[in-house]
Design an enzyme around this catalytic site. Structure first.
Site, mmCIF file in Angstrom:
data_model
loop_
_atom_site.group_PDB
_atom_site.id
_atom_site.type_symbol
_atom_site.label_atom_id
_atom_site.label_comp_id
_atom_site.label_asym_id
_atom_site.label_seq_id
_atom_site.Cartn_x
_atom_site.Cartn_y
_atom_site.Cartn_z
ATOM 1 N N ARG A 172 -25.428 52.868 -18.838
ATOM 2 C CA ARG A 172 -24.588 51.668 -18.785
ATOM 3 C C ARG A 172 -25.303 50.586 -18.007
ATOM 4 N NH1 ARG A 172 -19.706 54.442 -16.001
ATOM 5 N NH2 ARG A 172 -21.549 55.455 -15.157
ATOM 6 N N GLU A 173 -25.280 49.377 -18.540
ATOM 7 C CA GLU A 173 -25.852 48.266 -17.794
ATOM 8 C C GLU A 173 -25.080 48.123 -16.488
ATOM 9 O OE1 GLU A 173 -26.050 44.748 -20.188
ATOM 10 O OE2 GLU A 173 -26.987 45.840 -21.829
ATOM 11 N N CYS B 101 -23.998 47.359 -27.029
ATOM 12 C CA CYS B 101 -23.920 48.682 -27.658
ATOM 13 C C CYS B 101 -22.648 48.936 -28.445
ATOM 14 C CB CYS B 101 -24.072 49.772 -26.592
ATOM 15 S SG CYS B 101 -25.740 49.857 -25.977
ATOM 16 N N LYS C 279 -21.956 46.888 -31.706
ATOM 17 C CA LYS C 279 -22.979 47.166 -32.715
ATOM 18 C C LYS C 279 -22.865 48.603 -33.236
ATOM 19 C CE LYS C 279 -27.047 47.797 -31.077
ATOM 20 N NZ LYS C 279 -28.394 48.209 -30.840
HETATM 21 C C1 UDX Z 1 -22.407 51.455 -23.145
HETATM 22 C C2 UDX Z 1 -22.237 52.981 -22.975
HETATM 23 O O1 UDX Z 1 -21.217 53.235 -21.982
HETATM 24 C C3 UDX Z 1 -23.544 53.630 -22.570
HETATM 25 O O2 UDX Z 1 -23.378 55.047 -22.538
HETATM 26 C C4 UDX Z 1 -24.697 53.254 -23.519
HETATM 27 O O3 UDX Z 1 -24.619 53.964 -24.735
HETATM 28 C C5 UDX Z 1 -24.744 51.750 -23.763
HETATM 29 O O4 UDX Z 1 -23.445 51.216 -24.073
HETATM 30 P P1 UDX Z 1 -22.564 49.312 -21.595
HETATM 31 O O5 UDX Z 1 -22.534 48.531 -22.870
HETATM 32 O O6 UDX Z 1 -23.576 48.978 -20.566
HETATM 33 O O7 UDX Z 1 -22.721 50.882 -21.886
HETATM 34 O O8 UDX Z 1 -21.146 49.103 -20.900
HETATM 35 P P2 UDX Z 1 -19.815 49.956 -20.651
HETATM 36 O O9 UDX Z 1 -19.637 50.130 -19.197
HETATM 37 O O10 UDX Z 1 -19.733 51.156 -21.490
HETATM 38 O O11 UDX Z 1 -18.713 48.892 -21.132
HETATM 39 C C6 UDX Z 1 -18.706 48.387 -22.459
HETATM 40 C C7 UDX Z 1 -17.637 47.343 -22.632
HETATM 41 O O12 UDX Z 1 -16.335 47.937 -22.585
HETATM 42 C C8 UDX Z 1 -17.612 46.264 -21.534
HETATM 43 O O13 UDX Z 1 -17.383 45.008 -22.128
HETATM 44 C C9 UDX Z 1 -16.471 46.651 -20.644
HETATM 45 O O14 UDX Z 1 -15.891 45.540 -19.992
HETATM 46 C C10 UDX Z 1 -15.504 47.265 -21.662
HETATM 47 N N1 UDX Z 1 -14.586 48.246 -21.075
HETATM 48 C C11 UDX Z 1 -15.056 49.390 -20.503
HETATM 49 C C12 UDX Z 1 -13.206 48.038 -21.163
HETATM 50 O O15 UDX Z 1 -12.738 47.023 -21.702
HETATM 51 N N2 UDX Z 1 -12.353 48.995 -20.648
HETATM 52 C C13 UDX Z 1 -12.810 50.134 -20.071
HETATM 53 O O16 UDX Z 1 -11.977 50.947 -19.641
HETATM 54 C C14 UDX Z 1 -14.198 50.343 -19.980
#
Ligand code: UDX
Ligand code: ADP
Length: 443
Positions: free
Chosen positions: A159-160, A265, A268
């Site tokens: 995760r970023e 991620c 996409k």
């Molecule tokens: C994601 C995956 O979690 C990671 O394993 C990898 O495959 C790359 O993609 P990332 O895109 O960095 O990581 O962010 P992540 O923390 O997963 O959040 C993704 C999006 O979902 C964000 O916009 C976040 O705000 C949103 N989110 C996350 C929610 O709206 N609710 C939540 O409960 C969790």
């Protein structure tokens, strides 16, 4: 200690390469982007990721991490040629949602033309199921003379914002290959991390990545649907998520209702998985619903703003003459990434409705400035609040958690806050005199 080459120094490649170097390996990262490589040689990073800059500099100083634009230097280095090469190039979404593979193809072709000794080619980029076999064909066909190689799929789950800690403390390491020996060699790299290692076939490993991300996206859309129903029935989705989360079969993670998912991620990957299903004549109804609910989450924030401060009567330009302040531009906190950013989308919707926009983000403003027009980018949250008819809390940065809300209220034209991340306590906000709307918090 192994010699490793990493192709691509974006999020995935730079974090992976640096962490492998930190575990004591000798890592050479290669990228076609000359500017990125020139900057990295001076310790300047192309991305913001907490802790990464220090780790890059430390490993460069120790001689374990280097950067080049030359594949030959990375693969066939005289001080020790690479045993493994990780492909970590970008795979953007194509017009129909399919993952675009031209960068993976280019990387595979150049590896084939450059390698002068046997190699294990490890695919880190998120690629459609079947790409591992396709990469193997490309390498075989492009080699000037046959040199043995194996292809292993090793999807990333970073995760970023917490990529280093995710790398160092993995929930699992997935390796897919028809060549058990090659998979075991990749597994050895991860042994110091003590995470569970699962070895399976190439296509299954590729599918695990898509299925995992699609499931997490489904959790987010599920809770956003529940939030919608909570609003209608007067329940509080935050409490609902907490109550659900105690059940070990459900878990609390990824049940935060809000603006829906953004980033490079989830949007996409869900689209690409649905596309793969459609191509095979399957009907990915659940995935379609997940994407629709996700798009609605952004729209409903703008609908709330319109309902609270919009002009009456006209259907169009309901925000004409209104100034809307947006706190946060990144798709989530602790990153400067604005790919598929919900705040950016929301800003465009506000502008399409005739509204003026002011915005602030602690780190994503330089990136946002490249894609936004007619937005006043501010020094801090207080400057955003000044003269605004409504504030939208769009990214859950820590510095927004403890704002001086009395000061904010005093500076605003109308004391209206639409909290897209459920950061504030509705009753406290009401006591302070705000007209406050969260997501799914009853009214
Ligand atoms: C994601 C995956 O979690 C990671 O394993 C990898 O495959 C790359 O993609 P990332 O895109 O960095 O990581 O962010 P992540 O923390 O997963 O959040 C993704 C999006 O979902 C964000 O916009 C976040 O705000 C949103 N989110 C996350 C929610 O709206 N609710 C939540 O409960 C969790
Ligand atoms: P991700 O977020 O998936 O890591 P990024 O877009 O941040 O993706 O980074 C991908 C990197 O891969 C970029 O720095 C890009 O220049 C690099 N890249 C793309 N194609 C090639 C290639 N054929 N060889 C080497 N590097 C490449």
């Amino acid at each position: 200690m192994k010699n490793i080459a990493v192709i691509g120094v974006g999020y995935v490649g730079l974090v992976t390469g640096t962490c492998f170097a930190d575990l004591g390996n000798r890592v050479t990262c290669v990228d076609v982007n000359e500017e990125r490589i020139a900057n990295l040689k001076q310790g300047i990073l192309p991305i913001y990721e907490p802790g990464l800059e220090e780790m890059v500099r430390r490993n460069m100083a120790a001689g374990r991490l280097s950067f080049t634009t030359s594949y030959a230097e990375a693969l066939n280095c005289p001080e020790g040629s690479a045993e493994l090469v990780f492909i970590a190039v970008n795979t953007p979404a194509g017009v129909d949602g399919e993952a675009e593979l031209r960068y993976v193809r280019a990387a595979a072709e150049t590896i084939a033309q450059t390698m002068d000794h046997p190699l294990i080619i490890v695919n880190k980029s998120t690629v459609p199921v079947g790409t591992g076999d396709w990469v193997a064909d490309i390498v075989k066909n492009k080699q000037p003379k046959p040199i043995p190689f194996s292809v292993v799929s090793n999807p990333e789950f970073l995760r970023e914002g917490s990529a280093i800690s995710d790398f160092m403390n993995p929930d699992r390491i997935v390796l897919g290959s028809l060549d058990e020996e090659a998979a075991q060699k990749v597994a050895q790299l991860y042994l110091p991390l003590r995470g569970p290692i699962m070895i399976t076939d190439l296509r299954t490993a590729e599918m695990i990545k898509y299925a995992s991300n699609a499931f997490l996206a489904t959790k987010i859309s599920f809770i956003n649907e529940i939030a919608n129903i909570c609003e209608a029935l007067g329940a509080d989705v935050k409490e609902v998520a907490a109550g659900m989360g105690y059940d070990k079969r459900i878990g609390r993670a990824f049940l935060d209702a809000g603006l829906g998912y953004g980033g490079s991620c989830f949007p996409k990957d869900v689209k690409a998985l649905a596309h793969m299903a459609n191509v095979q004549g399957k009907h990915p109804q659940l995935l379609e619903a997940v994407m629709q609910i996700n798009a609605d989450a952004r729209r409903s924030i703008v609908a709330k703003v319109r309902a609270l401060v919009g002009n009456n009567g006209a259907h169009l330009n309901r925000l004409e003459g209104r100034t809307i302040g947006v706190l946060g531009l990144a798709f989530k906190a602790n990153t400067d990434d604005i790919r598929e950013s919900q705040p950016i989308d929301i800003i465009r919707m506000v502008q399409a409705d005739g509204g003026m926009v002011k915005a602030y983000d602690p780190v994503a403003m330089p990136n946002a400035a490249k894609v936004l027009q007619n937005v006043k980018l501010c020094e801090d949250a207080y400057e955003v609040a000044e003269g605004s008819d409504a504030l939208i809390l769009a990214t859950e940065w820590n510095e927004f958690k403890n704002l001086d809300l009395v000061r904010i209220k005093r500076m605003m034209k109308q004391p209206v806050i639409v909290d897209g991340r459920n950061l504030y306590d509705p009753s406290v906000m009401r006591e302070l005199g705000f007209i406050y709307r969260g997501v799914g918090r009853g009214y």
